[in-house]
Design a protein around this motif. Sequence first.
Motif, PDB file in Angstrom:
ATOM      1  N   ASN A   9       0.814  -1.227   0.000  1.00 15.07           N
ATOM      2  CA  ASN A   9       0.000   0.000   0.000  1.00 15.07           C
ATOM      3  C   ASN A   9       0.844   1.271   0.000  1.00 15.07           C
ATOM      4  O   ASN A   9       0.284   2.366   0.107  1.00 15.07           O
ATOM      5  N   PHE A  10       2.157   1.120  -0.107  1.00 18.38           N
ATOM      6  CA  PHE A  10       3.026   2.301  -0.001  1.00 18.38           C
ATOM      7  C   PHE A  10       2.771   3.306  -1.125  1.00 18.38           C
ATOM      8  O   PHE A  10       2.599   4.512  -0.877  1.00 18.38           O
ATOM      9  N   ASP A  11       2.730   2.836  -2.358  1.00 21.48           N
ATOM     10  CA  ASP A  11       2.534   3.747  -3.495  1.00 21.48           C
ATOM     11  C   ASP A  11       1.160   4.416  -3.439  1.00 21.48           C
ATOM     12  O   ASP A  11       1.029   5.614  -3.740  1.00 21.48           O
ATOM     13  N   ALA A  12       0.135   3.647  -3.055  1.00 22.31           N
ATOM     14  CA  ALA A  12      -1.202   4.230  -2.954  1.00 22.31           C
ATOM     15  C   ALA A  12      -1.251   5.307  -1.876  1.00 22.31           C
ATOM     16  O   ALA A  12      -1.917   6.345  -2.038  1.00 22.31           O
ATOM     17  N   LEU A  13      -0.535   5.108  -0.788  1.00 23.89           N
ATOM     18  CA  LEU A  13      -0.496   6.108   0.282  1.00 23.89           C
ATOM     19  C   LEU A  13       0.181   7.392  -0.195  1.00 23.89           C
ATOM     20  O   LEU A  13      -0.312   8.502   0.066  1.00 23.89           O
ATOM     21  N   ILE A  14       1.269   7.248  -0.918  1.00 27.51           N
ATOM     22  CA  ILE A  14       1.969   8.430  -1.446  1.00 27.51           C
ATOM     23  C   ILE A  14       1.067   9.213  -2.389  1.00 27.51           C
ATOM     24  O   ILE A  14       0.985  10.453  -2.319  1.00 27.51           O
ATOM     25  N   ASN A  15       0.363   8.499  -3.265  1.00 26.62           N
ATOM     26  CA  ASN A  15      -0.521   9.186  -4.211  1.00 26.62           C
ATOM     27  C   ASN A  15      -1.671   9.885  -3.496  1.00 26.62           C
ATOM     28  O   ASN A  15      -2.070  10.991  -3.894  1.00 26.62           O
ATOM     29  N   SER A  16      -2.194   9.283  -2.443  1.00 31.97           N
ATOM     30  CA  SER A  16      -3.292   9.909  -1.699  1.00 31.97           C
ATOM     31  C   SER A  16      -2.840  11.202  -1.032  1.00 31.97           C
ATOM     32  O   SER A  16      -3.561  12.204  -1.043  1.00 31.97           O
ATOM     33  N   PHE A  17      -1.649  11.200  -0.463  1.00 30.88           N
ATOM     34  CA  PHE A  17      -1.133  12.419   0.153  1.00 30.88           C
ATOM     35  C   PHE A  17      -0.840  13.491  -0.888  1.00 30.88           C
ATOM     36  O   PHE A  17      -1.025  14.684  -0.643  1.00 30.88           O
ATOM     37  N   SER A  18      -0.389  13.066  -2.045  1.00 30.59           N
ATOM     38  CA  SER A  18      -0.036  14.043  -3.086  1.00 30.59           C
ATOM     39  C   SER A  18      -1.268  14.716  -3.674  1.00 30.59           C
ATOM     40  O   SER A  18      -1.211  15.885  -4.079  1.00 30.59           O
ATOM     41  N   ASP A  19      -2.390  14.008  -3.716  1.00 27.04           N
ATOM     42  CA  ASP A  19      -3.572  14.529  -4.403  1.00 27.04           C
ATOM     43  C   ASP A  19      -4.517  15.314  -3.491  1.00 27.04           C
ATOM     44  O   ASP A  19      -5.018  16.370  -3.882  1.00 27.04           O
ATOM     45  N   GLY A  20      -4.775  14.825  -2.281  1.00 25.47           N
ATOM     46  CA  GLY A  20      -5.897  15.377  -1.537  1.00 25.47           C
ATOM     47  C   GLY A  20      -5.598  16.143  -0.280  1.00 25.47           C
ATOM     48  O   GLY A  20      -6.520  16.590   0.395  1.00 25.47           O
ATOM     49  N   VAL A  21      -4.327  16.303   0.130  1.00 19.49           N
ATOM     50  CA  VAL A  21      -4.032  16.925   1.419  1.00 19.49           C
ATOM     51  C   VAL A  21      -3.595  18.372   1.265  1.00 19.49           C
ATOM     52  O   VAL A  21      -4.094  19.260   1.971  1.00 19.49           O
ATOM     53  N   GLY A  22      -2.681  18.646   0.358  1.00 20.00           N
ATOM     54  CA  GLY A  22      -2.175  20.003   0.195  1.00 20.00           C
ATOM     55  C   GLY A  22      -1.180  20.082  -0.934  1.00 20.00           C
ATOM     56  O   GLY A  22      -1.143  19.227  -1.827  1.00 20.00           O
ATOM     57  N   SER A  23      -0.357  21.123  -0.889  1.00 23.36           N
ATOM     58  CA  SER A  23       0.647  21.354  -1.922  1.00 23.36           C
ATOM     59  C   SER A  23       1.953  20.676  -1.506  1.00 23.36           C
ATOM     60  O   SER A  23       2.512  20.985  -0.441  1.00 23.36           O
ATOM     61  N   VAL A  24       2.438  19.777  -2.348  1.00 23.48           N
ATOM     62  CA  VAL A  24       3.663  19.040  -2.033  1.00 23.48           C
ATOM     63  C   VAL A  24       4.869  19.942  -2.275  1.00 23.48           C
ATOM     64  O   VAL A  24       5.124  20.383  -3.395  1.00 23.48           O
ATOM     65  N   LEU A  25       5.600  20.220  -1.208  1.00 25.82           N
ATOM     66  CA  LEU A  25       6.803  21.040  -1.321  1.00 25.82           C
ATOM     67  C   LEU A  25       8.027  20.198  -1.673  1.00 25.82           C
ATOM     68  O   LEU A  25       8.907  20.662  -2.400  1.00 25.82           O
ATOM     69  N   SER A  26       8.097  18.982  -1.176  1.00 24.57           N
ATOM     70  CA  SER A  26       9.224  18.093  -1.479  1.00 24.57           C
ATOM     71  C   SER A  26       8.783  16.645  -1.300  1.00 24.57           C
ATOM     72  O   SER A  26       7.901  16.346  -0.483  1.00 24.57           O
ATOM     73  N   LYS A  27       9.391  15.761  -2.077  1.00 28.91           N
ATOM     74  CA  LYS A  27       9.087  14.327  -1.998  1.00 28.91           C
ATOM     75  C   LYS A  27      10.322  13.543  -2.401  1.00 28.91           C
ATOM     76  O   LYS A  27      10.941  13.823  -3.435  1.00 28.91           O
ATOM     77  N   ASN A  28      10.674  12.572  -1.586  1.00 24.24           N
ATOM     78  CA  ASN A  28      11.851  11.746  -1.854  1.00 24.24           C
ATOM     79  C   ASN A  28      11.515  10.299  -1.518  1.00 24.24           C
ATOM     80  O   ASN A  28      11.196   9.984  -0.368  1.00 24.24           O
ATOM     81  N   ILE A  29      11.565   9.415  -2.519  1.00 23.75           N
ATOM     82  CA  ILE A  29      11.250   8.001  -2.351  1.00 23.75           C
ATOM     83  C   ILE A  29      12.504   7.190  -2.690  1.00 23.75           C
ATOM     84  O   ILE A  29      13.160   7.437  -3.707  1.00 23.75           O
ATOM     85  N   SER A  30      12.829   6.215  -1.845  1.00 22.22           N
ATOM     86  CA  SER A  30      13.999   5.370  -2.073  1.00 22.22           C
ATOM     87  C   SER A  30      13.636   3.901  -1.880  1.00 22.22           C
ATOM     88  O   SER A  30      12.763   3.570  -1.069  1.00 22.22           O
ATOM     89  N   SER A  31      14.321   3.011  -2.629  1.00 26.61           N
ATOM     90  CA  SER A  31      14.136   1.567  -2.525  1.00 26.61           C
ATOM     91  C   SER A  31      15.500   0.913  -2.334  1.00 26.61           C
ATOM     92  O   SER A  31      16.462   1.256  -3.028  1.00 26.61           O
ATOM     93  N   ASN A  32      15.568  -0.020  -1.413  1.00 24.62           N
ATOM     94  CA  ASN A  32      16.825  -0.687  -1.091  1.00 24.62           C
ATOM     95  C   ASN A  32      16.617  -2.199  -1.164  1.00 24.62           C
ATOM     96  O   ASN A  32      15.802  -2.751  -0.429  1.00 24.62           O
ATOM     97  N   ASP A  33      17.363  -2.850  -2.068  1.00 21.64           N
ATOM     98  CA  ASP A  33      17.271  -4.301  -2.237  1.00 21.64           C
ATOM     99  C   ASP A  33      18.207  -4.980  -1.233  1.00 21.64           C
ATOM    100  O   ASP A  33      19.433  -4.851  -1.319  1.00 21.64           O
ATOM    101  N   VAL A  34      17.643  -5.705  -0.285  1.00 24.54           N
ATOM    102  CA  VAL A  34      18.433  -6.382   0.755  1.00 24.54           C
ATOM    103  C   VAL A  34      18.328  -7.906   0.625  1.00 24.54           C
ATOM    104  O   VAL A  34      18.565  -8.626   1.587  1.00 24.54           O
ATOM    105  N   THR A  35      18.003  -8.394  -0.574  1.00 27.88           N
ATOM    106  CA  THR A  35      17.852  -9.847  -0.774  1.00 27.88           C
ATOM    107  C   THR A  35      19.155 -10.577  -0.517  1.00 27.88           C
ATOM    108  O   THR A  35      19.171 -11.635   0.130  1.00 27.88           O
ATOM    109  N   GLU A  36      20.259 -10.034  -1.008  1.00 24.99           N
ATOM    110  CA  GLU A  36      21.552 -10.701  -0.834  1.00 24.99           C
ATOM    111  C   GLU A  36      21.933 -10.792   0.641  1.00 24.99           C
ATOM    112  O   GLU A  36      22.367 -11.849   1.116  1.00 24.99           O
TER     113      GLU A  36
END
Length: 303
Positions: A144-171
């Motif tokens: 649900n992470f992506d859906a949560l980000i989109n909900s905050f971006s659309d309906g809460v206010g004006s996005v001043l900054s956004k930073n999303i990161s993904s870290n692969d820890v399989t190894e």
Amino acid sequence: MKKLFLPLCILLLMSGCKKSELDVANSSPAVAADKAVAVAEYEVEAPPAPKEVYQMAPASSISEKSEPVNKSAQPSIAPKKLDTIAKKIIKNGNMKIQVGDIKKAQNQVEDILKKNNAYIQTEQFQNTDLDDNLDLVIRVPHKNFDALINSFSDGVGSVLSKNISSNDVTEEYTDVSIKLANKKIYIEKYRDMLRSASTTKDMIEIQETIRELEDEIDIAEGRLRFIDDRVNYSTLNLSLYKEKVRSSATSKIGFGSRFADSITEGWNSFMSFLLGIISLWPFMLLIPIIIFLWRKWKSGRSK
């Protein structure tokens, strides 16, 4: 004459057969026994002796009986192969949103969190003269992470900054899992060695090795739990920001307020200057001494 000869021949043959039977019956018991044994040996043969099977004992069992336990010599085992581990991706995000009303925005955030099965881990509010800030640390299921980000971006206010990161820890997860599985095998073998240890020294050394392995197993299991938690629940740092609009009517920042503030600042500056001079009083004590010495030197020169 012929009639008498034929019965006589038959009588002689019968007497010869009886004699042979008497010879056999009158023979020595030892010879008869030997013949009976020979017949028995010929008729009944003893089964072959079973072959002895020799099997090499494991290295661990040899070491625990023949020599003291060496802590560096661990039982030899084949590395355990794990099933294919699914991808382990940790997602994190930072967002700063400017809103018109903190309370209203906070209610919207709570509704969005409920829809996405998320929750607030930490909450911090700060109110200053210039703005209001509400900082939230949100944990949300990975899916649900992506859906949560989109909900905050659309309906809460004006996005001043956004930073999303993904870290692969399989190894890392795979490496820790394999080491953990092997350590569990090692510790079971050492426990078997402990049960069959013959000396106190061996028992103490084996117990110390088991204790070290237990500590390493606890650390590895804790690391896996931490990775699973970060993978299953992503983290979002959300900051709700509201800038305060100041006017002469609401915040008393008109001409009168500014004039009063200027007088206050001037007085504060004067007091700071005066206090600074007073703090130099040790140096002021030198001024009379310098003047006295200068006059004395000048009068002596004139004479």
